[in-house]
Enzyme design. Structure first.
Site, short mmCIF file in Angstrom:
data_model
loop_
_atom_site.label_atom_id
_atom_site.label_comp_id
_atom_site.label_asym_id
_atom_site.label_seq_id
_atom_site.Cartn_x
_atom_site.Cartn_y
_atom_site.Cartn_z
CG PHE A 251 -1.66 -1.29 1.44
CD1 PHE A 251 -2.82 -1.56 0.74
CD2 PHE A 251 -1.16 -2.25 2.31
CE1 PHE A 251 -3.49 -2.77 0.92
CE2 PHE A 251 -1.82 -3.46 2.49
CZ PHE A 251 -2.99 -3.73 1.81
CG ASP A 273 -0.82 1.73 -4.24
OD1 ASP A 273 -0.71 2.19 -3.08
OD2 ASP A 273 -1.87 1.84 -4.92
CG ASN A 301 -5.52 -7.13 -4.51
OD1 ASN A 301 -5.17 -6.96 -3.35
ND2 ASN A 301 -6.78 -7.30 -4.88
CB ALA A 302 -1.15 -5.27 -1.13
CG ASP A 322 0.08 3.72 5.37
OD1 ASP A 322 -0.92 3.73 6.10
OD2 ASP A 322 0.59 4.78 4.92
CB CYS A 362 -5.67 5.93 8.29
SG CYS A 362 -6.17 5.16 6.76
#
Ligand code: SAH
Length: 418
Positions: A251, A273, A301-302, A322, A362
């Site tokens: 990410f 990413d 796609n992580a 992240d 987040c």
């Protein structure tokens, strides 16, 4: 401040005092009386009044006007903007009965926010206004050196956009101002999504410097306001753990963490990413800093790749995660936690013994405690032990207003994984 500008400000103030008196006379203030049972949360400092907390109203609100909030028995609590279309019917701007809401109010609040940033040492690139935490609900202003990006996320703040732009012009004489109101949350307020220049047009690809590195920031097409300033202090932590390391960053967006790792001496860095644009920008940023021989970026796609590579037995010295916010609704929090657990298990499995996991969240509905519990569960499932190196939050230019939990949204955790 040059005297011509001072003169202009005085002129503007006089004009607005006149307008204010005129408005008071012809448009009587709307009053919102809270129900007796729900008054205390708002009375104790929370800026939001929800529709179901209102007992009765005097005056008619179309949306965007200034209203007075009063207790059930008529005591003044605060003054804010109202939008009957929004679930958050009133957002309080001031609790001072004698403080009118006018152009001067926005000028002085923005100036206060700037003085605060200067005091705590965040001036060049910073979040200048962080909504409720700067007592300007639903207003975001990011400063990228001489450029500013604005978001007005509620109708009552949108109304004051011209005043906000004028305040920025007067305080900073900026090179450019851009509006990134292309966010779905505006639709909850009955507004459309929109983006564009609020100053004379300029090249929205701007260059910023952070921790001695240079980054291109796309104010018009980047994510959110173009750059994640909230991690600016956390990125420096890589100085302690990246030396000589093989680093994987998932990410990665425009490669900020990855380039810091390379800058602090990593042997190899791979950033992932899903966005092709982000990866292209990350590659440009690597070249900009002469780090392209150390840093590579891939558009994948992580979630898939982390799973596959941990099965394949790949190993790194540092793994960084992240991801974007996993949910904005309370009902979806368990699913978000499952997502955090999953990627962190994968991240831990991809680490050599004694390697470092650098993991962030987040999602503001996931509290710091809940995030740590989830990481602990992930460690149990991955059969690893964690030694905490640091647990931090957003940089202080995104102030956390105690008691307003959604201002405390970023979690940043580094652990040694054994
Ligand atoms: N670390 C970055 C910010 C990351 S924002 C910084 O500090 O600048 C989250 C990123 O996750 C976005 O760039 C988004 O494109 C990316 N993303 C979202 N879903 C993804 C997925 N399934 N796989 C890989 N990347 C994803």
């Amino acid at each position: 401040m040059p005297s011509a500008i001072q003169g202009q400000i005085v002129l503007n103030f006089n004009l607005f005092i006149f307008l204010d008196l005129w408005l008071d006379y012809f448009c009587p203030m709307i009053s919102v009386f809270l129900k007796k049972t729900v008054g205390s949360r708002v009375a104790l400092g929370h800026p939001w009044v929800f529709g179901n907390e209102i007992g009765r109203m005097e005056g008619e609100a179309q949306g965007g006007e200034i209203a007075e909030v009063k207790s059930h028995d008529g005591k003044f609590i605060g003054r804010g903007y109202i939008n009957p279309k929004s679930q958050i019917t009133v957002r309080i701007l001031t609790r001072d009965k004698n403080e009118p809401i006018n152009e001067g109010f926005f000028f002085s609040r923005i100036l206060q926010a700037w003085e605060y940033r200067k005091k705590i040492g965040y001036t060049r690139n910073c979040r200048l206004v962080f909504g409720e935490a700067d007592f300007l609900p639903a207003l975001i202003i990011d400063k990228f050196d001489r450029y500013f990006v604005i978001q007005t996320l509620a109708l009552g703040m949108e109304v004051w956009k011209p005043a906000i732009v004028r305040a920025l012009e007067e305080i900073f004489q900026p090179s450019g101002i851009y509006e990134r109101n292309d966010v779905p949350v505006r639709e909850l307020e009955g507004m459309t999504q929109i983006k564009g220049f609020l100053s004379a047009p300029f090249d929205p690809l701007v260059l910023i410097e952070e921790n001695g590195l240079r980054f291109e920031v796309d104010l018009a097409n980047g994510q959110k306001t173009g750059y994640f300033l909230d991690q600016q202090d956390n990125r420096r932590w890589l100085a302690h753990i990246a030396g000589g390391a093989d680093v994987l960053g998932a990410f990665c967006y425009t490669g900020t963490f990855e380039l810091h790792a390379a800058h602090y001496g990593a042997r190899s860095v791979l950033g992932l990413d899903i966005s092709e644009n982000a990866v292209a920008q990350a590659n440009r940023n690597a070249r900009l800093n002469g780090l392209e021989s150390v840093c590579r970026f891939e558009a994948v796609n992580a979630f898939d790749v982390l799973k596959q590579w941990s099965r394949d037995g790949r190993q790194y010295d540092v793994v960084m995660l992240d991801p974007p916010a996993f949910t904005k609704s309370r009902e979806q929090v368990p699913k978000a936690l499952a997502g955090y657990k999953e990627i962190n298990i994968r991240g831990m499995k991809l680490l050599k013994k004694g390697g470092f996991l650098v993991t962030s969240s987040c999602t503001n509905l996931v509290s710091p405690e809940l995030f740590l519990q989830t990481i602990d569960q992930a460690a149990r499932d991955a059969k690893k032990r964690l030694r905490q190196v640091t647990f931090q939050s957003q940089s202080p230019d995104h102030p956390i207003l105690r008691g307003l939990e959604n201002t405390h949204y970023l979690k940043f955790f580094i652990a040694e994984v054994c």
